[in-house]
Motif scaffolding. Sequence first.
Motif, mmCIF file in Angstrom:
data_model
loop_
_atom_site.group_PDB
_atom_site.id
_atom_site.type_symbol
_atom_site.label_atom_id
_atom_site.label_comp_id
_atom_site.label_asym_id
_atom_site.label_seq_id
_atom_site.Cartn_x
_atom_site.Cartn_y
_atom_site.Cartn_z
ATOM 1 N N ALA A 66 -55.682 -35.568 -12.866
ATOM 2 C CA ALA A 66 -54.858 -34.993 -13.945
ATOM 3 C C ALA A 66 -54.527 -33.535 -13.666
ATOM 4 C CB ALA A 66 -55.570 -35.117 -15.289
ATOM 5 N N PHE A 67 -55.499 -32.796 -13.117
ATOM 6 C CA PHE A 67 -55.277 -31.382 -12.835
ATOM 7 C C PHE A 67 -54.553 -31.162 -11.507
ATOM 8 C CE2 PHE A 67 -58.228 -30.827 -16.270
ATOM 9 C CZ PHE A 67 -57.916 -29.584 -16.794
ATOM 10 N N SER A 86 -51.897 -36.935 -19.990
ATOM 11 C CA SER A 86 -50.459 -37.160 -19.833
ATOM 12 C C SER A 86 -50.012 -36.983 -18.386
ATOM 13 C CB SER A 86 -49.701 -36.185 -20.714
ATOM 14 O OG SER A 86 -50.062 -34.856 -20.365
ATOM 15 N N GLU A 87 -50.822 -36.349 -17.552
ATOM 16 C CA GLU A 87 -50.379 -36.037 -16.192
ATOM 17 C C GLU A 87 -50.786 -37.092 -15.172
ATOM 18 O OE1 GLU A 87 -48.275 -33.336 -15.627
ATOM 19 O OE2 GLU A 87 -48.320 -33.474 -17.802
ATOM 20 N N ILE A 88 -51.281 -38.242 -15.660
ATOM 21 C CA ILE A 88 -51.696 -39.307 -14.748
ATOM 22 C C ILE A 88 -50.778 -40.507 -14.903
ATOM 23 C CG2 ILE A 88 -53.471 -41.032 -14.286
ATOM 24 C CD1 ILE A 88 -55.552 -39.130 -14.754
ATOM 25 N N TYR A 89 -50.332 -41.044 -13.780
ATOM 26 C CA TYR A 89 -49.640 -42.317 -13.793
ATOM 27 C C TYR A 89 -50.556 -43.348 -13.137
ATOM 28 C CZ TYR A 89 -45.216 -39.915 -14.746
ATOM 29 O OH TYR A 89 -44.216 -39.179 -15.303
ATOM 30 N N ALA A 90 -50.494 -44.577 -13.627
ATOM 31 C CA ALA A 90 -51.310 -45.647 -13.050
ATOM 32 C C ALA A 90 -50.373 -46.762 -12.583
ATOM 33 C CB ALA A 90 -52.291 -46.168 -14.089
ATOM 34 N N ARG A 195 -48.881 -36.695 -11.692
ATOM 35 C CA ARG A 195 -47.457 -36.725 -12.040
ATOM 36 C C ARG A 195 -46.654 -35.728 -11.206
ATOM 37 N NH1 ARG A 195 -45.136 -34.231 -17.087
ATOM 38 N NH2 ARG A 195 -42.967 -34.878 -17.101
ATOM 39 N N THR A 196 -47.118 -34.482 -11.115
ATOM 40 C CA THR A 196 -46.368 -33.481 -10.355
ATOM 41 C C THR A 196 -46.266 -33.870 -8.890
ATOM 42 O OG1 THR A 196 -47.207 -31.809 -11.854
ATOM 43 C CG2 THR A 196 -46.217 -31.024 -9.827
ATOM 44 N N LEU A 198 -46.226 -36.832 -7.627
ATOM 45 C CA LEU A 198 -45.254 -37.921 -7.473
ATOM 46 C C LEU A 198 -43.821 -37.396 -7.576
ATOM 47 C CD1 LEU A 198 -44.954 -41.002 -7.112
ATOM 48 C CD2 LEU A 198 -44.865 -41.198 -9.589
ATOM 49 N N LYS A 199 -43.621 -36.363 -8.415
ATOM 50 C CA LYS A 199 -42.268 -35.834 -8.594
ATOM 51 C C LYS A 199 -41.858 -34.922 -7.443
ATOM 52 C CE LYS A 199 -41.845 -37.780 -12.566
ATOM 53 N NZ LYS A 199 -41.202 -39.081 -12.570
ATOM 54 N N THR A 200 -42.812 -34.170 -6.883
ATOM 55 C CA THR A 200 -42.419 -33.215 -5.846
ATOM 56 C C THR A 200 -42.532 -33.810 -4.447
ATOM 57 O OG1 THR A 200 -44.628 -32.259 -5.881
ATOM 58 C CG2 THR A 200 -42.970 -31.148 -7.178
ATOM 59 N N ARG A 201 -43.278 -34.903 -4.295
ATOM 60 C CA ARG A 201 -43.386 -35.540 -2.982
ATOM 61 C C ARG A 201 -43.116 -37.035 -3.143
ATOM 62 N NH1 ARG A 201 -49.324 -33.100 -1.637
ATOM 63 N NH2 ARG A 201 -49.049 -34.055 0.399
ATOM 64 N N LEU B 120 -56.150 -30.162 -20.599
ATOM 65 C CA LEU B 120 -55.167 -29.827 -19.567
ATOM 66 C C LEU B 120 -54.430 -28.529 -19.873
ATOM 67 C CD1 LEU B 120 -53.445 -33.195 -18.633
ATOM 68 C CD2 LEU B 120 -54.550 -31.636 -17.061
ATOM 69 N N SER B 162 -38.162 -28.970 -7.725
ATOM 70 C CA SER B 162 -37.542 -30.280 -7.846
ATOM 71 C C SER B 162 -37.266 -30.580 -9.310
ATOM 72 C CB SER B 162 -38.382 -31.369 -7.168
ATOM 73 O OG SER B 162 -39.419 -31.751 -7.995
ATOM 74 N N GLN B 194 -47.737 -44.474 -19.113
ATOM 75 C CA GLN B 194 -48.734 -44.319 -18.059
ATOM 76 C C GLN B 194 -48.270 -44.942 -16.752
ATOM 77 O OE1 GLN B 194 -52.441 -45.778 -19.601
ATOM 78 N NE2 GLN B 194 -52.716 -43.926 -20.827
ATOM 79 N N LYS B 195 -47.040 -45.394 -16.702
ATOM 80 C CA LYS B 195 -46.525 -46.087 -15.524
ATOM 81 C C LYS B 195 -47.486 -47.207 -15.139
ATOM 82 C CE LYS B 195 -43.157 -43.112 -14.095
ATOM 83 N NZ LYS B 195 -42.915 -42.712 -15.494
ATOM 84 N N ASP B 196 -48.009 -47.870 -16.149
ATOM 85 C CA ASP B 196 -49.027 -48.881 -15.915
ATOM 86 C C ASP B 196 -48.339 -50.232 -15.670
ATOM 87 O OD1 ASP B 196 -51.051 -50.725 -16.047
ATOM 88 O OD2 ASP B 196 -52.126 -49.703 -17.650
ATOM 89 N N THR B 261 -35.291 -36.205 -8.317
ATOM 90 C CA THR B 261 -35.883 -37.526 -8.530
ATOM 91 C C THR B 261 -35.337 -38.076 -9.840
ATOM 92 O OG1 THR B 261 -37.782 -36.466 -9.576
ATOM 93 C CG2 THR B 261 -38.040 -37.082 -7.276
ATOM 94 N N ARG B 268 -42.422 -39.035 -22.619
ATOM 95 C CA ARG B 268 -43.320 -38.088 -23.262
ATOM 96 C C ARG B 268 -42.673 -36.715 -23.378
ATOM 97 N NH1 ARG B 268 -48.725 -39.788 -20.110
ATOM 98 N NH2 ARG B 268 -47.223 -39.936 -18.448
ATOM 99 N N PHE B 281 -40.137 -29.180 -11.715
ATOM 100 C CA PHE B 281 -41.417 -29.102 -11.013
ATOM 101 C C PHE B 281 -41.278 -28.180 -9.809
ATOM 102 C CE2 PHE B 281 -41.466 -33.198 -13.110
ATOM 103 C CZ PHE B 281 -42.752 -33.274 -13.608
ATOM 104 N N LYS B 283 -43.545 -27.392 -5.984
ATOM 105 C CA LYS B 283 -44.714 -27.721 -5.169
ATOM 106 C C LYS B 283 -45.803 -26.692 -5.437
ATOM 107 C CE LYS B 283 -42.792 -30.447 -1.549
ATOM 108 N NZ LYS B 283 -42.233 -30.552 -0.238
ATOM 109 N N PRO B 286 -49.445 -26.937 -10.955
ATOM 110 C CA PRO B 286 -50.226 -28.063 -11.459
ATOM 111 C C PRO B 286 -49.463 -28.918 -12.472
ATOM 112 C CG PRO B 286 -51.087 -25.980 -12.293
ATOM 113 C CD PRO B 286 -50.008 -25.639 -11.335
#
Lengths: 219, 384
Positions: A66-67, A86-90, A195-196, A198-201, B120, B162, B194-196, B261, B268, B281, B283, B286
């Motif tokens: 998440a961090f 909120s910053e984790i995708y599964a 999340r970040t 996945l978006k930046t890479r 967070l 990005s 959650q992109k689950d 992207t 959210r 975003f 690079k 966080p």
Amino acid sequence: MAPEKLVIALPKGRILDECMPLVRAVGIEPEPAFDDPKSRALRFSTNHPHIDIVRVRSFDVATFVAFGAAHLGVAGNDVLMEFGYSEIYAPLDLNIGHCRLAVAEPVEMEGEDDPARWSHVRVATKYPEVTRRHFARRGVQAECIKLNGAMELAPALGLCRRIVDLVSTGSTLKANGLVEIEHIVDITSRLVVNRTALKTRPEELGGWIDSFREAVNAR
Amino acid sequence: MTDTDTKALLPAGLRDLLPPAAAFEASVVDRLVSHFAGFGFERVKPPLIEFEENLLAGTGAATAMQTFRVMDPMSQRMLGLRADITIQVARIATTRLKNAPRPLRLSYAGQILRVRGSQLHPERQFSQCGIELIGVDSPAADAEVVVTVASALAALGITGLSVDLNLPTLVPAVCDALHLTAEQRAEARTALDQKDAAAVAALGGPASDILGALLKACGSADTALDALRALDLPPVAAAERDRLAQVLDRVRADLPDVGLTVDAVENRGFEYHTGVAFSLFAKGAPGELGRGGRYLAGQEAGSTQEPAVGVTLFVDKVLDVAPQPEARPRLFVPAGTPLADRIRLRDEGWTVVAGLEPVEDALAEARRLDCDHAMVEGAPRAVG
């Protein structure tokens, strides 16, 4: 330019043995110290110079990812539900680590009380958030006692009468005179991604997700 | 614990910014706002606190849980401390500036307060800065906001930027077409947030097929867009997708170096958006640096509402990745140096620190005051 560092967080213990074949199937091979039970190292290099693996507690996988301290990880949906970061995708169900989250109570209590009449329960659990939400949906206030392990001891020692814990075969419950009374949710391990990252890479991380998907489907 | 220690304690989520961090934040905000001003976005300054019902009306409802309230002893009405500035700027645009020509370009910068932090994001007070383009509903307007904010960040020296383009209206349109119940929608929303993929598959029926395909259509702009085009979307959703493609083309033409992207299921933080939305975003950062999108400005549904598109930057996240400008060298000048001389030295690029009392050893005094040079015999000399 050297590729950017990629850190993968894996949970210690039972799930690690189940997920390593997948990690190896996508072509990531950790250094030999990884399989050495005597090694005290926590961070391991791999056959890819820019990829490192860290081994942490299952709850901490979610926090590291998440961090953004780790970019990829393996975590059960029990952990994801507990934190709700909120910053984790599964994006991928790895189809390993099957078990369920359930409410259990001593055998002798079963059938004795009527759950429909509860207004308040006291529960020992590693998952206070999930537990509170589960009972709140039924209009029951749950007072949670947070334990980090050996929940099954709590009822026998009078800490509380009910527990919420992971159940896979039910043998631990049985050995401690407990019986499962309510099923909360089915659990499997997921591939999680920051999340970040996945978006930046997107190509790189998306590529790993696809590789893991192929590895899961090939089993 | 000593008395001074406890006096230094601040409430959770609040903090003091010290030198040089405070000056750095101010300079970053200043550079962002000047960039916006250079492209026609004029600054407005709404108050910190205003009537609760105005702050929480319309799109402001999303911030209700995060807003501090106090009672105004003057009017005997409830006041809210702003948890977001966009709502206030939209209020200004649709009331006081309703007769100003459209498109109306406004910018703002200021502090906001939130009731709760999280693990967070523990901060409860932070600085926000942004722009709003009000009165026009077109891909050109969407693209202008994306391009203006991304170029402002690039001008700060932030690299590896990005933009993630989103369509928060797509999933509701698909759910409508599938006639999902409220409960099914909520389940789908949680799974998509959650992109689950497993939970989406568990929805079953045509919903799991099309939502699963949308979930896969996330990633680099071109591949994602191709995947979206391959889907048989309901007409409303297809129109949204085509709008996104137009915005994307315009942004790419202006910003070839910025990563793009597409994520069609992201929702959210976009609860009140009515069209193309986006997150920024970089690079190494966080979390996201900012987010924005299309919404309806104005408090009541209907004729008083206007199409608008805007973006908010989270200044503390921007500071994490913005390169610090080189500090000006600090020069100690002895007591009694005339102001004219000190002005000249400042204009030459020094930060001038004047002594208040005569001192024996100017170099030692300079070192004590954290200066790297001292004025000795009429010339700056480096502190050893």
